[in-house]
Motif scaffolding. Structure first.
Motif, PDB file in Angstrom:
ATOM      1  N   GLU A  22       4.920  33.119   7.478  1.00  0.00           N
ATOM      2  CA  GLU A  22       5.214  34.348   8.214  1.00  0.00           C
ATOM      3  C   GLU A  22       4.806  34.237   9.677  1.00  0.00           C
ATOM      4  N   GLU A  23       3.660  33.612   9.921  1.00  0.00           N
ATOM      5  CA  GLU A  23       3.166  33.460  11.298  1.00  0.00           C
ATOM      6  C   GLU A  23       3.681  32.196  11.970  1.00  0.00           C
ATOM      7  N   GLU A  24       4.350  31.320  11.194  1.00  0.00           N
ATOM      8  CA  GLU A  24       4.788  30.002  11.674  1.00  0.00           C
ATOM      9  C   GLU A  24       3.622  29.268  12.336  1.00  0.00           C
ATOM     10  N   LYS A  25       2.534  29.152  11.598  1.00  0.00           N
ATOM     11  CA  LYS A  25       1.382  28.377  12.036  1.00  0.00           C
ATOM     12  C   LYS A  25       1.310  27.122  11.171  1.00  0.00           C
ATOM     13  N   PHE A  26       1.000  25.998  11.829  1.00  0.00           N
ATOM     14  CA  PHE A  26       1.097  24.703  11.178  1.00  0.00           C
ATOM     15  C   PHE A  26      -0.258  24.015  11.130  1.00  0.00           C
ATOM     16  N   GLY A  27      -0.619  23.554   9.948  1.00  0.00           N
ATOM     17  CA  GLY A  27      -1.887  22.856   9.746  1.00  0.00           C
ATOM     18  C   GLY A  27      -2.410  23.132   8.362  1.00  0.00           C
TER      19      GLY A  27
ATOM     20  N   HIS B 184      -1.754  23.924  14.908  1.00  0.00           N
ATOM     21  CA  HIS B 184      -2.753  24.995  14.909  1.00  0.00           C
ATOM     22  C   HIS B 184      -4.005  24.643  14.106  1.00  0.00           C
ATOM     23  N   GLY B 185      -4.155  23.402  13.754  1.00  0.00           N
ATOM     24  CA  GLY B 185      -5.314  22.995  12.966  1.00  0.00           C
ATOM     25  C   GLY B 185      -5.281  21.495  12.765  1.00  0.00           C
ATOM     26  N   PHE B 186      -5.476  21.067  11.523  1.00  0.00           N
ATOM     27  CA  PHE B 186      -5.391  19.635  11.241  1.00  0.00           C
ATOM     28  C   PHE B 186      -4.681  19.396   9.915  1.00  0.00           C
ATOM     29  N   ASP B 187      -4.135  18.197   9.777  1.00  0.00           N
ATOM     30  CA  ASP B 187      -3.546  17.706   8.534  1.00  0.00           C
ATOM     31  C   ASP B 187      -4.379  16.538   8.030  1.00  0.00           C
ATOM     32  N   LEU B 188      -3.990  16.001   6.881  1.00  0.00           N
ATOM     33  CA  LEU B 188      -4.686  14.846   6.319  1.00  0.00           C
ATOM     34  C   LEU B 188      -3.696  13.728   6.036  1.00  0.00           C
ATOM     35  N   HIS B 189      -4.086  12.511   6.380  1.00  0.00           N
ATOM     36  CA  HIS B 189      -3.253  11.328   6.198  1.00  0.00           C
ATOM     37  C   HIS B 189      -4.048  10.352   5.338  1.00  0.00           C
TER      38      HIS B 189
ATOM     39  N   LEU C  36     -10.179   3.781   0.067  1.00  0.00           N
ATOM     40  CA  LEU C  36      -9.144   4.701   0.491  1.00  0.00           C
ATOM     41  C   LEU C  36      -9.531   5.202   1.878  1.00  0.00           C
ATOM     42  N   VAL C  37      -8.551   5.383   2.734  1.00  0.00           N
ATOM     43  CA  VAL C  37      -8.812   5.829   4.098  1.00  0.00           C
ATOM     44  C   VAL C  37      -8.115   7.159   4.328  1.00  0.00           C
ATOM     45  N   LEU C  38      -8.884   8.137   4.747  1.00  0.00           N
ATOM     46  CA  LEU C  38      -8.363   9.484   4.986  1.00  0.00           C
ATOM     47  C   LEU C  38      -8.576   9.839   6.450  1.00  0.00           C
ATOM     48  N   TYR C  39      -7.491  10.137   7.151  1.00  0.00           N
ATOM     49  CA  TYR C  39      -7.566  10.516   8.560  1.00  0.00           C
ATOM     50  C   TYR C  39      -7.416  12.025   8.725  1.00  0.00           C
ATOM     51  N   LYS C  40      -8.150  12.552   9.654  1.00  0.00           N
ATOM     52  CA  LYS C  40      -7.992  13.941  10.083  1.00  0.00           C
ATOM     53  C   LYS C  40      -7.009  13.929  11.248  1.00  0.00           C
ATOM     54  N   GLU C  41      -5.801  14.407  11.003  1.00  0.00           N
ATOM     55  CA  GLU C  41      -4.727  14.314  11.984  1.00  0.00           C
ATOM     56  C   GLU C  41      -4.488  15.664  12.655  1.00  0.00           C
ATOM     57  N   LYS C  42      -4.127  15.632  13.908  1.00  0.00           N
ATOM     58  CA  LYS C  42      -3.885  16.849  14.672  1.00  0.00           C
ATOM     59  C   LYS C  42      -2.604  17.531  14.197  1.00  0.00           C
ATOM     60  N   ALA C  43      -2.689  18.844  13.986  1.00  0.00           N
ATOM     61  CA  ALA C  43      -1.516  19.680  13.734  1.00  0.00           C
ATOM     62  C   ALA C  43      -1.436  20.716  14.847  1.00  0.00           C
TER      63      ALA C  43
ATOM     64  N   TYR D  46       0.846  -1.185   0.000  1.00  0.00           N
ATOM     65  CA  TYR D  46       0.000   0.000   0.000  1.00  0.00           C
ATOM     66  C   TYR D  46       0.885   1.240   0.000  1.00  0.00           C
ATOM     67  N   SER D  47       0.261   2.375  -0.259  1.00  0.00           N
ATOM     68  CA  SER D  47       0.947   3.661  -0.222  1.00  0.00           C
ATOM     69  C   SER D  47       0.288   4.549   0.816  1.00  0.00           C
ATOM     70  N   LYS D  48       1.058   5.462   1.376  1.00  0.00           N
ATOM     71  CA  LYS D  48       0.471   6.447   2.277  1.00  0.00           C
ATOM     72  C   LYS D  48       1.012   7.836   1.947  1.00  0.00           C
ATOM     73  N   PHE D  49       0.171   8.824   2.191  1.00  0.00           N
ATOM     74  CA  PHE D  49       0.478  10.215   1.863  1.00  0.00           C
ATOM     75  C   PHE D  49       0.076  11.086   3.053  1.00  0.00           C
ATOM     76  N   TYR D  50       0.931  12.039   3.365  1.00  0.00           N
ATOM     77  CA  TYR D  50       0.623  12.969   4.453  1.00  0.00           C
ATOM     78  C   TYR D  50       0.626  14.375   3.879  1.00  0.00           C
ATOM     79  N   LEU D  51      -0.511  15.055   4.013  1.00  0.00           N
ATOM     80  CA  LEU D  51      -0.678  16.408   3.472  1.00  0.00           C
ATOM     81  C   LEU D  51      -0.679  17.390   4.629  1.00  0.00           C
TER      82      LEU D  51
END
Length: 219
Positions: A53-58, A152-157, A143-150, A42-47
């Motif tokens: 400028e604000e150094e905010k992550f998500g 200042h917000g969320f990422d996608l896995h 396909l499985v898409l997770y809402k991952e904690k970042a 399988y393959s996995k991708f992390y977005l």
């Protein structure tokens, strides 16, 4: 400025997600037939993204969040997004329905037997994704898409039995502009948090395995 990062990892053995090998006889061990079968992969991708400028992550705090979401909607335009609350044709709606740690199943059908709540992330231990259930979902062609904690917000896995890197790459490349820089990153080359957040200290000289994508970049 938005820094968008697409981490990828391919040819991962599906049986590594399973706690047990149910097709094997526990008394005799693997059979010759087992050795002759190709190992499913399988393959996995992390977005993820950084508002530099604000150094905010998500992913969802990017200035180009709406365009990014629309791009993903278009990539999966013929799919259904299934959460514990039902099926929808809108990825945005599905993301609003779920909390961090929960999963969205991406399917051609909106009526499937697999149960999305079985795929939640265990935040109270080092188990992470419930791997046995994830394996079963992938084998079903989902396909499985997770809402991952970042921070200042969320990422996608995203997990897929198929290598869909190209289907992601070209539409996402269309977003590249002066205020949206795109980096494609081989996850096997990233070994530390410092490398993961390279944009905060060495943006113009990214570590090995991280390649910037430009409007003229081709695979």
């Amino acid at each position: 400025m938005d820094i968008f990062k697409l981490f990828f990892e391919h040819d991962l053995r599906l049986d590594k997600l399973q706690e047990r090998h149910t097709s094997r006889n526990p008394e005799t061990g693997p059979s010759i037939e087992d050795f002759m079968k190709p190992d499913p992969t399988y393959s996995k991708f992390y977005l993820t993204g950084t508002r530099l400028e604000e150094e905010k992550f998500g992913l969802n705090i990017l200035e180009h969040n709406n365009e990014l979401l629309l791009c993903l909607e278009n990539i999966f335009h013929d799919k259904k997004f299934i959460t514990a609350y039902g099926a929808t044709a809108s990825l945005g709606e599905a993301l609003e329905q779920i909390d961090v740690g929960e999963a969205i199943l991406i399917s051609e059908e909106d009526d499937i037997e697999f149960n999305p709540p079985d795929l939640h992330v265990d935040r109270n231990s080092n188990v992470g994704h419930f791997k046995e259930e994830l394996s079963e979902a992938l084998k079903e062609g989902l396909l499985v898409l997770y809402k991952e904690k970042a921070h200042h917000g969320f990422d996608l896995h995203l997990f897929s039995m198929e290598n869909i890197y190209e289907e992601l790459f070209y539409p996402l490349k269309e977003l590249v502009c002066d205020s949206f820089r795109f980096f494609s990153i081989n996850n096997k080359r990233v070994s530390s948090e410092r490398q993961f957040y390279f944009e905060t200290w060495t943006l113009e000289n990214p570590p090995h395995g991280a390649e910037e994508v430009f409007a003229e970049t081709v695979l």
